[in-house]
Design an enzyme around this catalytic site. Structure first.
Site, mmCIF file in Angstrom:
data_model
loop_
_atom_site.group_PDB
_atom_site.id
_atom_site.type_symbol
_atom_site.label_atom_id
_atom_site.label_comp_id
_atom_site.label_asym_id
_atom_site.label_seq_id
_atom_site.Cartn_x
_atom_site.Cartn_y
_atom_site.Cartn_z
ATOM 1 N NE ARG A 56 19.999 13.539 3.097
ATOM 2 C CZ ARG A 56 19.268 12.610 3.961
ATOM 3 N NH1 ARG A 56 19.259 11.481 3.413
ATOM 4 N NH2 ARG A 56 18.887 12.884 4.892
ATOM 5 C CE LYS A 82 4.918 4.014 1.380
ATOM 6 N NZ LYS A 82 5.694 3.013 0.605
ATOM 7 N NE ARG A 108 12.012 -0.764 -4.371
ATOM 8 C CZ ARG A 108 11.552 -0.044 -3.519
ATOM 9 N NH1 ARG A 108 10.094 -0.151 -3.324
ATOM 10 N NH2 ARG A 108 12.014 0.975 -2.846
ATOM 11 N NE ARG A 110 3.527 -11.464 0.638
ATOM 12 C CZ ARG A 110 4.307 -10.808 -0.237
ATOM 13 N NH1 ARG A 110 3.759 -9.970 -0.916
ATOM 14 N NH2 ARG A 110 5.627 -11.144 -0.500
ATOM 15 N N PRO A 168 0.978 -1.115 -0.043
ATOM 16 C CG PRO A 168 -0.232 -1.365 1.810
ATOM 17 C CD PRO A 168 0.767 -2.088 1.285
ATOM 18 C CD GLU A 169 3.742 3.594 -3.572
ATOM 19 O OE1 GLU A 169 4.036 4.469 -3.290
ATOM 20 O OE2 GLU A 169 4.129 2.805 -4.578
ATOM 21 C CG HIS A 220 -5.132 -14.713 5.079
ATOM 22 N ND1 HIS A 220 -4.235 -15.871 5.173
ATOM 23 C CD2 HIS A 220 -5.325 -14.992 3.877
ATOM 24 C CE1 HIS A 220 -3.871 -16.560 4.470
ATOM 25 N NE2 HIS A 220 -4.739 -15.943 3.158
#
Ligand SMILES: [Zn+2]
Length: 313
Positions: free
Chosen positions: A181, A61, A296, A124, A2-3, A101
């Site tokens: 940075r 989140k 990714r 999960r 989920p974002e 679940h």
């Protein structure tokens, strides 16, 4: 996973259906889902039983439900909900069959016309619940997006940066920190201590919209470019929220991480070898490319997001 927009959909559902209600029973069906609660599952149940859900708050989140022992008293504790990869919060009638679940069941005080249970379902088991004490926010602003705007945050979420949809997000400070940075732009967008709530999908979509390469060195960013990428992040997230809006009205407070409703409107993410929509609109032909990034993938248009000099991959 989920974002931010999916978590905000859940937060709004909790605000609408659960805030103001007393927790009258607690059933932990799988102790692994409360493993982050250090005092253990029995204590988790005892502490939660009888508390009133005072608010539903989100930062990035992170989602938490401040709790009061009695009406009128200020909350000192919150139920922190990690959705993990597959966590869901469902508001259900008590008689309905358990989900396969189902991990934690909270019985809520009666309110006519609304379901009696808040269920935490997690296939999960990367998610979970825990109780944490609330501490004042460092800047005195509200803890996050919430109904009450209380300037409190769970101790365990205090290190999380504010998200770009938060009115207290400091864009100037964000720009200064980016400039200091020596990293790539996407890496910085995913760094939760700099800015929270931006995941892989929204980073790629925002970078596409802002026409910036993911490996752009952050110390070369000019102020208008930082503002452009922040504006793009907000726009992409607002669009996802608007698309998810229909689920607010149902009795089903849900997040499944699939973002299916949003997938149709993606411009770059997941679109390898498909035409870049902006280039197509402007009469150029360019195909979205997929590149390796931190184990990714990153998706971009090689024409409108050109590789910068001194790229930091
Ligand atoms: Zn393009």
């Amino acid at each position: 996973m989920p974002e931010l927009p999916e978590v905000e959909v859940v937060r709004r559902g909790v605000e609408r259906w659960v805030v103001g209600r007393r927790i009258e029973s607690v059933q932990v069906l799988d102790a692994r889902s409360v493993r982050r609660h250090e005092a253990g599952p029995v204590s988790f149940g005892h502490e939660l039983d009888g508390a009133v859900v005072a608010d539903a708050v989100r930062r990035g989140k992170f989602l938490w439900l401040p709790l009061t022992a009695a009406h009128g008293a200020p909350p000192q504790e919150a139920l922190l909900v990690h959705l993990g990869m597959s966590g869901q919060l469902l508001v259900k009638d008590a008689g309905l069959p358990d989900e396969k679940h189902l991990k934690v069941r909270l019985g809520l005080s009666e309110r006519p016309g609304t379901p009696a249970e808040l269920r935490f379902v997690d296939q999960r088991i990367f998610g979970g619940m825990l109780l944490d004490r609330l501490v004042p926010t460092g800047d005195g602003a509200p803890g996050g997006r919430s109904a009450t705007g209380a300037p409190l945050v769970p101790a365990r979420a205090a290190h999380i940066g504010r998200d770009p949809l938060d009115p207290a997000f400091d864009a100037e400070r964000f720009h200064d920190r980016l400039r200091r940075r020596r990293t790539g732009l996407k890496r910085a967008l995913l760094d939760q201590s700099l800015v929270s709530g931006i995941g892989n999908i929204y980073a790629d979509e925002a970078l596409w919209q802002a026409r910036l390469h993911w490996a752009r060195p952050t110390d070369t960013l000019r102020r208008p470019e930082t503002m452009r990428v922040l504006g793009a992040v907000r726009e992409v997230m607002d669009r996802a929220l608007a698309a998810g809006g229909t689920s607010f009205d149902s009795l089903y407070v849900n997040v499944n991480g699939e973002s299916g409703y949003f997938a149709r409107s993606l411009n770059a993410y997941g679109r390898a070898s498909l035409p870049c929509p902006r280039c197509a609109d402007e009469g150029r032909s360019a195909l979205i490319v997929r590149e390796q990034f931190m184990n990714r993938s990153s998706y971009r248009c090689p024409v409108c997001q050109r590789t910068p000099r001194n790229a930091r991959f």
